[in-house]
Design a protein around this motif. Sequence first.
Motif, short mmCIF file in Angstrom:
data_model
loop_
_atom_site.label_atom_id
_atom_site.label_comp_id
_atom_site.label_asym_id
_atom_site.label_seq_id
_atom_site.Cartn_x
_atom_site.Cartn_y
_atom_site.Cartn_z
N CYS A 107 -3.05 -0.36 -4.16
CA CYS A 107 -2.88 -1.79 -3.88
C CYS A 107 -3.35 -2.65 -5.04
O CYS A 107 -4.28 -2.30 -5.76
CB CYS A 107 -3.66 -2.19 -2.63
N ALA A 162 -3.62 1.55 5.41
CA ALA A 162 -4.08 0.73 4.30
C ALA A 162 -3.45 -0.65 4.41
O ALA A 162 -2.24 -0.78 4.66
CB ALA A 162 -3.69 1.37 2.96
N VAL A 163 -4.28 -1.69 4.25
CA VAL A 163 -3.82 -3.07 4.35
C VAL A 163 -4.17 -3.80 3.06
O VAL A 163 -5.34 -3.80 2.64
CB VAL A 163 -4.46 -3.81 5.55
N ASN A 164 -3.17 -4.42 2.42
CA ASN A 164 -3.40 -5.18 1.20
C ASN A 164 -4.22 -6.42 1.53
O ASN A 164 -3.86 -7.19 2.43
CB ASN A 164 -2.07 -5.57 0.57
N THR A 165 -5.32 -6.61 0.83
CA THR A 165 -6.23 -7.72 1.13
C THR A 165 -5.63 -9.08 0.82
O THR A 165 -6.09 -10.10 1.34
CB THR A 165 -7.54 -7.56 0.35
N SER A 222 0.95 -3.61 5.12
CA SER A 222 0.23 -2.40 5.49
C SER A 222 1.17 -1.21 5.56
O SER A 222 2.39 -1.36 5.69
CB SER A 222 -0.47 -2.57 6.84
N PRO A 262 0.84 -1.21 0.00
CA PRO A 262 0.00 0.00 0.00
C PRO A 262 0.87 1.25 0.00
O PRO A 262 1.96 1.27 0.56
CB PRO A 262 -0.79 -0.11 1.31
N CYS A 287 -7.17 -2.83 -1.23
CA CYS A 287 -6.81 -2.54 0.16
C CYS A 287 -8.04 -2.28 1.00
O CYS A 287 -9.08 -1.85 0.50
CB CYS A 287 -5.90 -1.30 0.24
N THR A 288 -7.93 -2.54 2.29
CA THR A 288 -8.90 -2.06 3.27
C THR A 288 -8.27 -0.88 3.99
O THR A 288 -7.05 -0.80 4.11
CB THR A 288 -9.29 -3.15 4.27
N HIS A 289 -9.11 0.05 4.45
CA HIS A 289 -8.61 1.25 5.10
C HIS A 289 -9.21 1.39 6.49
O HIS A 289 -10.40 1.16 6.68
CB HIS A 289 -8.93 2.50 4.26
N SER A 347 -5.12 4.40 -1.96
CA SER A 347 -3.88 3.63 -2.01
C SER A 347 -3.81 2.89 -3.34
O SER A 347 -4.83 2.68 -4.00
CB SER A 347 -3.81 2.65 -0.84
#
Length: 323
Positions: A54, A91-94, A99, A30, A58-60, A52
Amino acid sequence: MAFYLKTFYTVLVLALTGGLDPTSVSAASPNPSLSYVGRVRAGYETTFTCTSNCIPGCTHTWLLKGLTFNGSELTWTPDGLDRIVELQCTAVNTESGSSKSITTILEVKNSVSVRPRPQISLPILNQSFSLDCDGSFPGLPVLWYKDGQVVAPDARIDVLEHNTSLHFNSLLPSDGGFYQCEASMANLSDRKVISLGYLLNFDHWSVSISGPDTVLPGREYTFTCQVNCTIDLDCSIRWPLKGGILTSTYLSVNRNILKWIPSVPGTVQNFTCVVENTAAGRSAEASKTVKVTGPTVSGSETVRLSGVLGLVLCVGQLFLLDS
């Protein structure tokens, strides 16, 4: 009705402090950025967006005042209690789970304040004194607080003009304290704003500078000139840089807030804050010595930090730094 110019802000704070390095970001990592439109104002909504790059997505997650919120957008209505707030988006890559976070410092503008009437008056024991809830809307409810507790009118204290004015028939030592008013917003009576406060005291001004005694190069630090007077009302603030500012990548002065990014370890910087009211012939000052420690910044950070142009406009002062 108040009008203000909407300006688009893109906040990439950590890019200056080494938190984000676009050259080291892979497609799976991210690289968040944070943006919002307009000014952050007490009583008004502001929507923040975190984006982001990604793959696949990504989740935020937001962190604001100790609370966590999910989603790429966050809508926040400040109540006026905080003037400086830290906002973080992670931000975290799914797919990979990697992150990265970005953090910015928000300055909340508050148009509601407590002011003495007349504005140049100073509280004197055994004399009358009045405070106004400036910026409140006529006809809408106003509550008064002293040291966080609701003020109850009595034989000496009256609330006038739809509660927008607090009048003391004769001041006593017990009347000293920190006064605020709570105002309802026009057309939004269920939305309240807590005003900037007024410290009613009968003593001489006291001044101190809060902030760290030791700092590291390449990081931003905030120093606050803490005073027991109402800034821009019965006192003004100056930061005379006695001896000049040492090598730094950024210096920002805004009223009683000074932000600084040092760059050379082993050096010492002296900061001085002066509070004054030239019309009343009053002044006081405080100084603080800060030591820059730690290793020098890395080569990649030096490249990013070199050439940073800090243009800071504050009341009566303009600083232009080109490192």
